[in-house]
Design a protein around this motif. Structure first.
Motif, PDB file in Angstrom:
ATOM      1  N   GLU A 112      66.575  66.770  -0.012  1.00  0.00           N
ATOM      2  CA  GLU A 112      67.933  67.124  -0.420  1.00  0.00           C
ATOM      3  C   GLU A 112      68.558  68.130   0.534  1.00  0.00           C
ATOM      4  O   GLU A 112      67.949  69.131   0.897  1.00  0.00           O
TER       5      GLU A 112
ATOM      6  N   PRO B 203      72.057  69.752   0.298  1.00  0.00           N
ATOM      7  CA  PRO B 203      73.357  69.878  -0.366  1.00  0.00           C
ATOM      8  C   PRO B 203      74.405  70.475   0.553  1.00  0.00           C
ATOM      9  O   PRO B 203      74.111  71.247   1.450  1.00  0.00           O
TER      10      PRO B 203
ATOM     11  N   SER C  27      78.655  70.016 -12.398  1.00  0.00           N
ATOM     12  CA  SER C  27      79.096  69.856 -11.014  1.00  0.00           C
ATOM     13  C   SER C  27      80.411  69.099 -10.868  1.00  0.00           C
ATOM     14  O   SER C  27      80.789  68.746  -9.759  1.00  0.00           O
TER      15      SER C  27
ATOM     16  N   ARG D 170      80.569  67.159  -7.453  1.00  0.00           N
ATOM     17  CA  ARG D 170      79.429  66.812  -6.617  1.00  0.00           C
ATOM     18  C   ARG D 170      78.564  65.814  -7.372  1.00  0.00           C
ATOM     19  O   ARG D 170      78.353  65.946  -8.573  1.00  0.00           O
ATOM     20  N   TRP D 171      78.074  64.859  -6.611  1.00  0.00           N
ATOM     21  CA  TRP D 171      77.218  63.830  -7.174  1.00  0.00           C
ATOM     22  C   TRP D 171      75.994  63.660  -6.276  1.00  0.00           C
ATOM     23  O   TRP D 171      75.896  64.278  -5.223  1.00  0.00           O
TER      24      TRP D 171
ATOM     25  N   GLU E 289      72.834  64.595  -6.602  1.00  0.00           N
ATOM     26  CA  GLU E 289      72.088  65.848  -6.420  1.00  0.00           C
ATOM     27  C   GLU E 289      72.778  66.798  -5.451  1.00  0.00           C
ATOM     28  O   GLU E 289      72.123  67.539  -4.716  1.00  0.00           O
ATOM     29  N   GLY E 290      74.096  66.763  -5.472  1.00  0.00           N
ATOM     30  CA  GLY E 290      74.867  67.702  -4.662  1.00  0.00           C
ATOM     31  C   GLY E 290      75.134  67.259  -3.253  1.00  0.00           C
ATOM     32  O   GLY E 290      75.823  67.960  -2.496  1.00  0.00           O
ATOM     33  N   ARG E 291      74.660  66.075  -2.862  1.00  0.00           N
ATOM     34  CA  ARG E 291      74.842  65.630  -1.476  1.00  0.00           C
ATOM     35  C   ARG E 291      76.199  64.980  -1.237  1.00  0.00           C
ATOM     36  O   ARG E 291      76.640  64.860  -0.099  1.00  0.00           O
TER      37      ARG E 291
END
Length: 710
Positions: A19, A21, A459, A504-505, A507-509
């Motif tokens: 991940e 982000p 998020s 954000r979707w 996992e924040g990426r």
């Protein structure tokens, strides 16, 4: 129009690694320095890394990435901006009244945005829509805010060298650190010297530098923090742009000029700001922001766009004393326009705001109240010559004072948040010139906003915002009899309704920022011009009020960290801006109905696509595409630009302390207009109206080397 296709099909085969982000961004131009994810207004924030990845050295090179932001190329560097179709295209008259705010480190440079080097910048912020609560009359359309890097406690320094086609040479460096052992005194200094020839060949003079850019930028910052309760930040800016201005041609070839008196577009700005912050107790904080700027500028151009030999080789009508044609002969046409200006701006703002223990309404609501003062003084000296004789010669002095009271409430309860702001502003202005004209209007104005937000998840955040912006009325000087009814114009108001979703979707990426808007402009101020039929070298420039106009559209930005080494990003701006009612006066006193026509400098769409690869072994690559729809150059005629797209790239190697890059701008060598006029400027054609276009920069390749000391 050329089509450009960016193929991303192979990216699907890349592994999604650990991940990575996307960073959280803070909007420093907001009253409370909110996180971008919770800001209830459409905004773009470009970080230092994003600006560097695309190789942007000046604001001009970053504008293509920002949705629904356009600019007018009537100067050597962008000075006049339009957000959602609202803004100025030029300012020749000596009574500045900006629709788009432009601020560098709290220094107000609205209307003189050329001093916008991006070296040693922390981030670039653009707030779209009226910012009536925070900035008042100078932010009817929105705000551009440039924030430079703050001082650091640890010592650091670096240097940057760039060389490119068009004889570009750029030298820059910075140093930062603590001046004492306790790190209570911090400093940062940076300097950049940029020069290039300006992409024009003057065939008559045999020179390639008549449109040169010679730009020096110095920045300094000091921070003093004797305790946790007090902090003082002092910023200084010196920008000296000694640029040429030789961009217009009679045949619209764009890059081969024939002038015998090349123009000048110079600006020397010194500015400073002092930001003092006190945490008085656990309930209240006080902030004082003082800024000052002094600017000397000169804008001059060869108005006949050629030379004596060229015109003497053309046949022109000959007239008797009653203006009857009696034959033809060699043309005599020489015109030079020259205006020097000096501007001083002083601002003072005081804010009293709640701290954690000072919230009201059951500890759910933060409050803020403030007072703001701005004084702007500008003196102008206009001197133009026609066929060796004085033509338009005028000295003028202008002063405007603004005093405002403002307040804001911000509620946060569970998943819901709300904000309400109000600004009351008093403006007094005074104008005098040596032609005997004088104006002293004063007025009271108000603006503000209401917003409601909801946290859909941890998020994702949605908001609804209603804002009212305003722009002061004013006056027009030197008008002919047919335009006397337009001697003064009224205050403009703008109502903006906006619906937004940020989140954000994955996992924040993946970060998405979407805003839908509708704007209703009342008494819209419109820039117009009228060519003098008796003296075709002269123009009457004036502002009048359209009955109304409306605009609607969207801004959408996406950032996707596909893997630890690859990021994709893009933006889209859609805009439909049109007059609901507007009639423009012609030279014979008749009126042309422009109701239903699109506004000038308001393209229907703008877009950007990009990809950045940063490998684990130091390899770097960025490829980006910027595009824009056609738009009207002016509200006085039907002259239009062409739609276009430009491709830019940057590749290199990045080590721990040094980096080397090869870069290219406008790789397809697209020819695109950034400013256009439609008028008569050729006496051999009996001054018949014709479209003339100034083009943006052609293809350029170069190399950049960075070295950092830690």
């Amino acid at each position: 129009m050329r089509r450009h296709v960016l193929s991303l099909a192979t990216l699907a085969t890349l592994p999604v690694m650990a991940e990575a982000p996307i960073e959280t961004l803070t909007v420093t131009a907001d009253l409370r320095q909110s996180a971008l994810e919770r800001l209830p207004t459409s905004a773009t924030v470009l970080s230092v890394d994003e600006l560097k990845d695309e190789g942007a050295e000046h604001l001009e090179q970053a504008l293509g990435r920002i949705a629904n932001l356009n600019w007018s190329g009537g100067s050597s560097r962008p000075r006049y901006f339009q957000i959602r179709g609202v803004g100025e295209q030029e300012e020749y008259r000596g009574a500045p009244n900006s629709s788009v705010g432009f601020i560098v480190d709290n220094i107000d440079l609205s209307g003189i945005g050329m001093a916008a080097s991006l070296y040693d910048i922390a981030q670039l912020e653009v707030l779209r829509g009226p910012q009536g609560t925070r900035y008042g009359a100078n932010a009817l359309a929105g705000l551009i805010y440039v924030k430079s890097q703050d001082p650091t406690e640890l010592f650091e320094a670096g240097t940057e060298l760039s060389f490119g086609e068009d004889n570009q040479q750029t030298y820059a460096g910075y140093v930062s650190g603590a001046a004492d052992e306790d790190a209570r005194w911090l400093y940062r200094f940076s300097v950049q010297q940029h020069s290039q020839d300006g992409f024009r060949d003057n065939l008559y003079l045999g020179r390639s530098d008549t449109n040169q850019r010679d730009e020096l930028t110095l920045r300094a910052k000091w921070r003093w923090q004797p305790s946790e309760q007090f902090q003082a930040d002092l910023a200084f800016l010196h920008a000296n742009l000694d640029n040429g201005y030789d961009v217009w041609t009679l045949d619209n070839n764009g890059f081969d000029t024939l002038t015998d008196e090349p123009g000048v577009d110079s600006q020397r700005t010194n500015g400073a700001s002092l930001d003092l912050q006190w945490a008085i107790n656990d309930r209240v904080s006080l902030q004082s922001i003082t800024s000052w700027a002094n600017t000397h500028g000169r804008h001059a151009y060869d108005g006949d766009w050629a030379n004596d030999e060229y015109w003497q080789g053309r046949e022109c009508p000959l007239y008797d004393e009653n203006w009857n044609v009696i034959g033809t002969g060699p043309c005599e046409y020489s015109y030079f326009w020259d205006k020097s200006a000096k501007r001083d701006t002083l601002t003072q703002e005081l804010r009293l705001a709640s701290a954690d223990a000072g919230r009201i309404f059951a500890d759910t609501t933060d409050w803020l109240v403030g007072i703001y003062f701005n004084e702007l003084q500008e003196g102008n000296d206009l001197d133009s010559r026609y066929n060796g004789w004085p033509d338009q010669v005028l000295k003028s002095d202008y002063r405007a004072k603004n005093l405002a009271l403002f307040g804001q409430l911000d509620l946060n309860k569970g998943r819901w948040d709300a904000s309400a702001g109000l600004r009351l502003e008093r403006r007094q202005s005074d104008y005098r010139d040596d032609a005997g004209e004088a104006f002293s209007p004063d007025e009271n104005m108000w603006g503000g906003h209401l917003s409601l937000g909801y946290q859909l998840s941890d998020s994702q955040h949605g908001y609804l915002r209603l804002a009212r912006g305003y722009k002061a009325g004013g006056f027009n000087m030197g008008l002919p009899e047919v335009l006397k009814p337009h001697a003064q114009f009224d205050t403009e108001t703008l109502y903006n309704l906006e619906l937004g979703l940020r989140g954000r979707w994955l996992e924040g990426r993946l970060r998405s920022d979407l805003a839908l808007f509708y704007m209703d402009r009342r008494d819209q101020q419109v820039e117009a011009s009228l060519q003098d039929p008796d003296n075709p070298q002269r123009f009457f420039l004036y502002t009048n009020n359209a009955g109304s106009s409306d605009s609607y559209g969207l801004e959408w930005e996406l950032n996707y960290q596909l893997s630890t080494v690859l990021e994709l990003y893009g933006s889209l701006g859609l805009l439909k801006a049109r007059y609901k009612s507007y009639r423009v006066t012609e030279a014979d006193g008749s009126e042309t109905d422009l109701s239903g026509r699109e506004l000038a400098h308001a393209p229907n769409f703008q877009y950007a696509l990009g990809a950045t690869y940063r490998g684990e072994q130091g390899l770097f690559a960025n490829l980006n595409l910027n595009g824009k729809d056609a738009f009207y150059y002016s509200d006085s005629n039907d002259s239009r630009s062409d739609a276009y797209a430009t491709v830019n790239a940057k590749i290199g190697y990045e080590a721990t302390r040094w980096a080397l890059y090869l870069w290219g701008r406008n790789l397809t060598d697209e020819r695109y207009g950034v400013r256009g006029f439609y008028f008569g400027n050729e006496p051999d054609l009996d001054w018949a109206p014709k479209q003339y276009v100034r083009y943006g920069d052609p293809r350029q390749l170069g190399i950049t080397f960075n070295y950092d000391f830690y």
